[in-house]
Design a protein around this motif. Structure first.
Motif, PDB file in Angstrom:
ATOM      1  N   SER A 124    -104.550-162.750  -3.161  1.00  0.00           N
ATOM      2  CA  SER A 124    -104.005-161.331  -2.520  1.00  0.00           C
ATOM      3  C   SER A 124    -105.137-160.034  -2.557  1.00  0.00           C
ATOM      4  O   SER A 124    -104.410-159.440  -3.103  1.00  0.00           O
ATOM      5  N   PRO A 125    -106.482-160.610  -1.981  1.00  0.00           N
ATOM      6  CA  PRO A 125    -106.995-158.844  -2.412  1.00  0.00           C
ATOM      7  C   PRO A 125    -106.548-157.939  -2.094  1.00  0.00           C
ATOM      8  O   PRO A 125    -106.480-157.115  -2.178  1.00  0.00           O
ATOM      9  N   ARG A 126    -105.796-158.185  -0.653  1.00  0.00           N
ATOM     10  CA  ARG A 126    -104.831-156.319  -0.394  1.00  0.00           C
ATOM     11  C   ARG A 126    -104.232-156.367  -1.111  1.00  0.00           C
ATOM     12  O   ARG A 126    -104.147-155.144  -1.702  1.00  0.00           O
ATOM     13  N   VAL A 127    -103.271-156.949  -1.480  1.00  0.00           N
ATOM     14  CA  VAL A 127    -102.127-156.391  -2.906  1.00  0.00           C
ATOM     15  C   VAL A 127    -102.714-156.136  -3.858  1.00  0.00           C
ATOM     16  O   VAL A 127    -102.650-154.867  -4.142  1.00  0.00           O
ATOM     17  N   TYR A 128    -103.801-156.889  -4.696  1.00  0.00           N
ATOM     18  CA  TYR A 128    -104.573-155.960  -5.221  1.00  0.00           C
ATOM     19  C   TYR A 128    -105.555-154.692  -5.021  1.00  0.00           C
ATOM     20  O   TYR A 128    -104.800-153.991  -6.065  1.00  0.00           O
ATOM     21  N   ASN A 129    -105.878-154.367  -4.260  1.00  0.00           N
ATOM     22  CA  ASN A 129    -106.235-153.471  -4.137  1.00  0.00           C
ATOM     23  C   ASN A 129    -105.384-152.066  -4.155  1.00  0.00           C
ATOM     24  O   ASN A 129    -105.251-151.175  -4.110  1.00  0.00           O
ATOM     25  N   ILE A 143    -100.551-155.453   4.530  1.00  0.00           N
ATOM     26  CA  ILE A 143     -99.577-157.279   3.615  1.00  0.00           C
ATOM     27  C   ILE A 143     -98.217-158.176   4.134  1.00  0.00           C
ATOM     28  O   ILE A 143     -98.130-159.205   4.296  1.00  0.00           O
ATOM     29  N   ILE A 144     -97.424-156.951   5.285  1.00  0.00           N
ATOM     30  CA  ILE A 144     -96.052-157.725   5.639  1.00  0.00           C
ATOM     31  C   ILE A 144     -97.137-158.820   6.369  1.00  0.00           C
ATOM     32  O   ILE A 144     -96.517-159.412   6.505  1.00  0.00           O
ATOM     33  N   ASN A 145     -98.246-158.636   7.517  1.00  0.00           N
ATOM     34  CA  ASN A 145     -98.468-159.563   8.207  1.00  0.00           C
ATOM     35  C   ASN A 145     -99.053-160.955   7.454  1.00  0.00           C
ATOM     36  O   ASN A 145     -98.865-162.209   7.773  1.00  0.00           O
ATOM     37  N   GLU A 146     -99.428-160.840   6.454  1.00  0.00           N
ATOM     38  CA  GLU A 146    -100.060-161.630   5.514  1.00  0.00           C
ATOM     39  C   GLU A 146     -98.689-162.552   4.480  1.00  0.00           C
ATOM     40  O   GLU A 146     -98.629-163.728   4.822  1.00  0.00           O
ATOM     41  N   PHE A 147     -98.080-161.792   4.387  1.00  0.00           N
ATOM     42  CA  PHE A 147     -96.717-162.411   3.614  1.00  0.00           C
ATOM     43  C   PHE A 147     -95.953-163.540   5.579  1.00  0.00           C
ATOM     44  O   PHE A 147     -95.751-164.728   4.605  1.00  0.00           O
ATOM     45  N   LEU A 163    -100.871-170.205  -1.526  1.00  0.00           N
ATOM     46  CA  LEU A 163     -99.627-169.133  -0.330  1.00  0.00           C
ATOM     47  C   LEU A 163     -98.522-169.070  -1.700  1.00  0.00           C
ATOM     48  O   LEU A 163     -99.304-166.989  -1.266  1.00  0.00           O
ATOM     49  N   PHE A 164     -98.419-169.272  -2.249  1.00  0.00           N
ATOM     50  CA  PHE A 164     -97.916-168.053  -3.130  1.00  0.00           C
ATOM     51  C   PHE A 164     -97.778-168.174  -4.168  1.00  0.00           C
ATOM     52  O   PHE A 164     -98.343-168.981  -4.514  1.00  0.00           O
ATOM     53  N   PRO A 165     -97.975-167.537  -5.452  1.00  0.00           N
ATOM     54  CA  PRO A 165     -97.740-167.197  -6.644  1.00  0.00           C
ATOM     55  C   PRO A 165     -96.783-168.258  -8.013  1.00  0.00           C
ATOM     56  O   PRO A 165     -97.045-168.549  -8.678  1.00  0.00           O
ATOM     57  N   SER A 166     -95.694-168.029  -7.143  1.00  0.00           N
ATOM     58  CA  SER A 166     -94.860-168.752  -7.729  1.00  0.00           C
ATOM     59  C   SER A 166     -93.664-168.975  -6.197  1.00  0.00           C
ATOM     60  O   SER A 166     -93.648-168.251  -5.082  1.00  0.00           O
ATOM     61  N   ILE A 167     -92.740-169.910  -6.974  1.00  0.00           N
ATOM     62  CA  ILE A 167     -91.168-170.281  -5.717  1.00  0.00           C
ATOM     63  C   ILE A 167     -90.921-169.490  -5.500  1.00  0.00           C
ATOM     64  O   ILE A 167     -90.458-168.670  -4.285  1.00  0.00           O
ATOM     65  N   ASN A 188    -103.059-161.394 -15.511  1.00  0.00           N
ATOM     66  CA  ASN A 188    -104.107-161.542 -15.194  1.00  0.00           C
ATOM     67  C   ASN A 188    -104.225-160.957 -13.405  1.00  0.00           C
ATOM     68  O   ASN A 188    -103.838-161.401 -12.470  1.00  0.00           O
ATOM     69  N   SER A 189    -104.950-159.831 -13.753  1.00  0.00           N
ATOM     70  CA  SER A 189    -105.203-159.392 -12.464  1.00  0.00           C
ATOM     71  C   SER A 189    -106.152-159.732 -11.496  1.00  0.00           C
ATOM     72  O   SER A 189    -105.771-159.948 -10.345  1.00  0.00           O
ATOM     73  N   ASP A 190    -107.041-160.953 -11.999  1.00  0.00           N
ATOM     74  CA  ASP A 190    -108.248-161.950 -11.065  1.00  0.00           C
ATOM     75  C   ASP A 190    -107.848-162.671 -10.725  1.00  0.00           C
ATOM     76  O   ASP A 190    -108.046-163.095  -9.031  1.00  0.00           O
ATOM     77  N   PHE A 191    -106.034-163.013 -10.426  1.00  0.00           N
ATOM     78  CA  PHE A 191    -105.298-164.483 -10.152  1.00  0.00           C
ATOM     79  C   PHE A 191    -105.193-163.452  -8.640  1.00  0.00           C
ATOM     80  O   PHE A 191    -104.838-163.944  -7.824  1.00  0.00           O
TER      81      PHE A 191
END
Length: 207
Positions: free
Chosen positions: A191-196, A102-106, A159-163, A183-186
């Motif tokens: 980010s599937p990784r954060v979701y899981n 997740i750090i790499n993703e960010f 990329l990001f859900p908000s600024i 909205n968990s689907d969002f």
């Protein structure tokens, strides 16, 4: 309004009547009740210098959550409580949140954000400026002051859900955690990784 005291899921709350009435209509998700009761001793609706200086709606100190009275609708209050609870859990369970993937993703999204901004003509800051994942006031200023909001919204798309979620790794987590309960689907799309990982964190919190 005169300050009042009530109870919210077993924890004392106090503040103006308007805020407490809005609070009482909120239902917290069942899977965050245990960490809420474990990590918080109470909630106070009151304006502090910290709110003004840091331009925030809420903060947690010594296991108490301090929410600015301007947060006075059920929807906003719930968002703030969930958001700040994520910060509390982040401090309590750093090993769960500081997932390398997740750090790499960010970090990769920050680099892509830099590329997009340069393409749009915003080349004041080098890519290294985007690589520090903790909060920086000057990075916050760039996101919210230096670059027009309409352009920044285009730059963060996908990329990001908000600024605000781009301001630091911890805020990326807190915003997605907050969104998960709306909205968990969002979150799964962003980010599937954060979701899981959120499911893992909630399971750990409720053992």
């Amino acid at each position: 309004m005169e300050s009042m005291k009530k109870d919210f899921y077993g924890r004392p709350v106090s503040g103006p009547e308007e805020n407490l009435e809005a609070l009482q209509s909120i239902k917290l998700p069942k899977n965050i009740l245990k960490p809420y009761q474990k990590e918080l001793n109470g909630i106070l609706f009151k304006a502090f210098d910290f709110h003004r200086v840091n331009n925030v709606d809420a903060f947690v100190s010594m296991k108490y959550m301090y929410i600015h009275p301007r947060v006075n609708t059920p929807h906003l209050i719930k968002q703030v409580i969930v958001h700040e609870l994520c910060h509390v859990l982040y401090d309590a369970m750093p090993e769960m949140f500081n997932d390398g993937e997740i750090i790499n993703e960010f970090s990769e999204r920050r680099i892509e954000l830099h590329r997009r901004l340069v393409k749009m003509g915003h080349n004041k800051h080098p890519v290294q400026f985007f690589m520090y994942v903790k909060y920086r006031a000057d990075f916050d200023t760039m996101l919210h002051v230096e670059i027009p909001e309409n352009e920044m919204r285009v730059a963060i798309k996908g990329l990001f859900p908000s600024i605000y979620s781009a301001v630091s790794f911890e805020e990326y987590w807190a915003v997605l955690f907050e969104e998960f309960f709306e909205n968990s689907d969002f979150v799964k799309r962003i980010s599937p990784r954060v979701y899981n990982k959120i499911f893992e964190i909630l399971e750990e919190c409720n053992e």
